[in-house]
Design a protein around this motif. Structure first.
Motif, PDB file in Angstrom:
ATOM      1  N   UNK A  72       0.830  -1.199   0.000  1.00 31.61           N
ATOM      2  CA  UNK A  72       0.000   0.000   0.000  1.00 31.61           C
ATOM      3  C   UNK A  72       0.868   1.255   0.000  1.00 31.61           C
ATOM      4  N   UNK A  73       1.894   1.254   0.855  1.00 37.32           N
ATOM      5  CA  UNK A  73       2.784   2.409   0.911  1.00 37.32           C
ATOM      6  C   UNK A  73       3.530   2.561  -0.408  1.00 37.32           C
ATOM      7  N   UNK A  74       3.996   1.459  -0.963  1.00 39.62           N
ATOM      8  CA  UNK A  74       4.696   1.489  -2.243  1.00 39.62           C
ATOM      9  C   UNK A  74       3.811   2.054  -3.349  1.00 39.62           C
ATOM     10  N   UNK A  75       2.568   1.593  -3.424  1.00 38.09           N
ATOM     11  CA  UNK A  75       1.658   2.083  -4.450  1.00 38.09           C
ATOM     12  C   UNK A  75       1.331   3.557  -4.233  1.00 38.09           C
ATOM     13  N   UNK A  76       1.160   3.951  -2.975  1.00 40.32           N
ATOM     14  CA  UNK A  76       0.874   5.355  -2.684  1.00 40.32           C
ATOM     15  C   UNK A  76       2.036   6.257  -3.065  1.00 40.32           C
ATOM     16  N   UNK A  77       3.247   5.837  -2.729  1.00 41.02           N
ATOM     17  CA  UNK A  77       4.424   6.621  -3.110  1.00 41.02           C
ATOM     18  C   UNK A  77       4.579   6.662  -4.621  1.00 41.02           C
ATOM     19  N   UNK A  78       4.324   5.526  -5.264  1.00 40.02           N
ATOM     20  CA  UNK A  78       4.408   5.498  -6.718  1.00 40.02           C
ATOM     21  C   UNK A  78       3.447   6.483  -7.357  1.00 40.02           C
ATOM     22  N   UNK A  79       2.214   6.534  -6.833  1.00 46.49           N
ATOM     23  CA  UNK A  79       1.214   7.469  -7.360  1.00 46.49           C
ATOM     24  C   UNK A  79       1.633   8.914  -7.109  1.00 46.49           C
ATOM     25  N   UNK A  80       2.190   9.169  -5.929  1.00 49.28           N
ATOM     26  CA  UNK A  80       2.637  10.523  -5.578  1.00 49.28           C
ATOM     27  C   UNK A  80       3.743  10.995  -6.520  1.00 49.28           C
ATOM     28  N   UNK A  81       4.775  10.174  -6.671  1.00 47.91           N
ATOM     29  CA  UNK A  81       5.904  10.591  -7.507  1.00 47.91           C
ATOM     30  C   UNK A  81       5.535  10.620  -8.990  1.00 47.91           C
ATOM     31  N   UNK A  82       4.650   9.737  -9.415  1.00 47.60           N
ATOM     32  CA  UNK A  82       4.204   9.760 -10.812  1.00 47.60           C
ATOM     33  C   UNK A  82       3.450  11.062 -11.097  1.00 47.60           C
TER      34      UNK A  82
ATOM     35  N   UNK B 196       4.414   9.749  10.109  1.00 46.05           N
ATOM     36  CA  UNK B 196       3.744  10.160   8.879  1.00 46.05           C
ATOM     37  C   UNK B 196       4.222  11.538   8.435  1.00 46.05           C
ATOM     38  N   UNK B 197       4.375  12.472   9.381  1.00 45.88           N
ATOM     39  CA  UNK B 197       4.882  13.804   9.058  1.00 45.88           C
ATOM     40  C   UNK B 197       6.278  13.711   8.446  1.00 45.88           C
ATOM     41  N   UNK B 198       7.138  12.888   9.058  1.00 52.03           N
ATOM     42  CA  UNK B 198       8.503  12.742   8.563  1.00 52.03           C
ATOM     43  C   UNK B 198       8.516  12.133   7.165  1.00 52.03           C
ATOM     44  N   UNK B 199       7.673  11.139   6.960  1.00 50.14           N
ATOM     45  CA  UNK B 199       7.627  10.463   5.667  1.00 50.14           C
ATOM     46  C   UNK B 199       7.137  11.405   4.571  1.00 50.14           C
ATOM     47  N   UNK B 200       6.079  12.149   4.854  1.00 43.35           N
ATOM     48  CA  UNK B 200       5.538  13.075   3.864  1.00 43.35           C
ATOM     49  C   UNK B 200       6.549  14.179   3.562  1.00 43.35           C
ATOM     50  N   UNK B 201       7.193  14.710   4.604  1.00 40.77           N
ATOM     51  CA  UNK B 201       8.187  15.755   4.387  1.00 40.77           C
ATOM     52  C   UNK B 201       9.345  15.278   3.528  1.00 40.77           C
ATOM     53  N   UNK B 202       9.816  14.056   3.788  1.00 39.05           N
ATOM     54  CA  UNK B 202      10.903  13.498   2.988  1.00 39.05           C
ATOM     55  C   UNK B 202      10.470  13.279   1.548  1.00 39.05           C
ATOM     56  N   UNK B 203       9.242  12.792   1.355  1.00 42.27           N
ATOM     57  CA  UNK B 203       8.732  12.559   0.003  1.00 42.27           C
ATOM     58  C   UNK B 203       8.597  13.870  -0.762  1.00 42.27           C
ATOM     59  N   UNK B 204       8.162  14.931  -0.091  1.00 41.34           N
ATOM     60  CA  UNK B 204       8.046  16.236  -0.749  1.00 41.34           C
ATOM     61  C   UNK B 204       9.402  16.731  -1.240  1.00 41.34           C
ATOM     62  N   UNK B 205      10.407  16.633  -0.378  1.00 40.95           N
ATOM     63  CA  UNK B 205      11.748  17.075  -0.777  1.00 40.95           C
ATOM     64  C   UNK B 205      12.309  16.210  -1.898  1.00 40.95           C
ATOM     65  N   UNK B 206      12.065  14.905  -1.806  1.00 44.02           N
ATOM     66  CA  UNK B 206      12.562  13.999  -2.832  1.00 44.02           C
ATOM     67  C   UNK B 206      11.900  14.261  -4.177  1.00 44.02           C
ATOM     68  N   UNK B 207      10.618  14.605  -4.161  1.00 43.25           N
ATOM     69  CA  UNK B 207       9.913  14.914  -5.410  1.00 43.25           C
ATOM     70  C   UNK B 207      10.513  16.143  -6.078  1.00 43.25           C
TER      71      UNK B 207
END
Length: 230
Positions: free
Chosen positions: A89-99, A163-174
């Motif tokens: 689920x996390x993998x698919x969610x991250x995939x959708x976010x970065x896509x 969750x805050x840390x994960x979202x923040x890291x994903x935003x910077x990575x994007x």
């Protein structure tokens, strides 16, 4: 004479056309440097028509933020199947976010950089979107904890922090991925999973990391208890 000629079309369609143009200009030039003349020209309409539909530059920018925030949240939610294991689920969610952020780089610049740096009311619009995504990720982590334990002892505050840390890291990575040639959405998602899931997996399996002094303290307590028993 010299006026932009426009074909008649439904208001909703015309408005989306204007927003498309505005997102591109705001994303590439920034809110302050963007002009209504540029947006009108790119949209193929007259500047008075942009003002008629969207009132002001501030209202136009706010409308762009709201539309793109909703689109991002919907993309992430649509990318996650609840019947999958927690890591999938996390993998698919991250995939959708970065896509989505890779497919709409100007929109992501508007949300991640422009809206946050120009104060209210723009920052509040992005904050609302971010809260929704953090809440969604929090539920994913909690689902993973329930999957790993029948009675998980994972404090809700700690989950919210993760969750805050994960979202923040994903935003910077994007932002980094969009600015780095050759980095695909799938590669960015895999990087995020390698960064986050190893730690989350141990936590959900009941093996949380602890600072060295806490581990040492536990050892000393155990040794003292053993001495007293003897």
């Amino acid at each position: 004479m010299g006026a932009v000629k426009t074909k008649r079309m439904p208001r909703a369609v015309r408005e989306q056309q204007m927003l498309d143009a505005a997102v591109q200009i705001f994303g590439q030039r920034g809110y302050m440097a963007a002009s209504m003349d540029e947006i009108a020209e790119l949209a193929g309409v007259s500047k008075p028509l942009v003002y008629l539909y969207l009132n002001s530059k501030e209202d136009l920018f706010t409308a762009c933020i709201r539309r793109e925030a909703q689109a991002l949240v919907e993309a992430v939610r649509a990318g996650v199947r609840p019947d999958l294991p927690a890591d999938r689920q996390l993998w698919e969610g991250l995939g959708a976010f970065f896509a989505h952020t890779a497919r709409t780089p100007d929109a992501w610049t508007v949300l991640h950089l422009q809206a946050r740096t120009h104060g209210e009311p723009f920052a509040s619009e992005v904050a609302a979107m971010r809260e929704e995504i953090v809440a969604f990720v929090t539920q994913l982590i909690l689902a993973g904890a329930r999957e790993a334990h029948r009675d998980p002892d994972l404090p809700e505050r700690e989950v919210a922090g993760l969750a805050e840390a994960l979202v923040g890291a994903a935003e910077s990575l994007a932002a980094w991925a969009n600015a780095t040639p050759g980095v695909t959405a799938r590669q960015a998602a895999a990087t995020m999973m390698n960064f986050a899931w190893a730690g989350l997996g141990d936590l959900m399996a009941g093996r949380p990391w602890a600072p060295p002094e806490e581990r040492a303290g536990t050892t000393q307590v155990e040794e003292q208890a053993g001495t007293q028993v003897e």
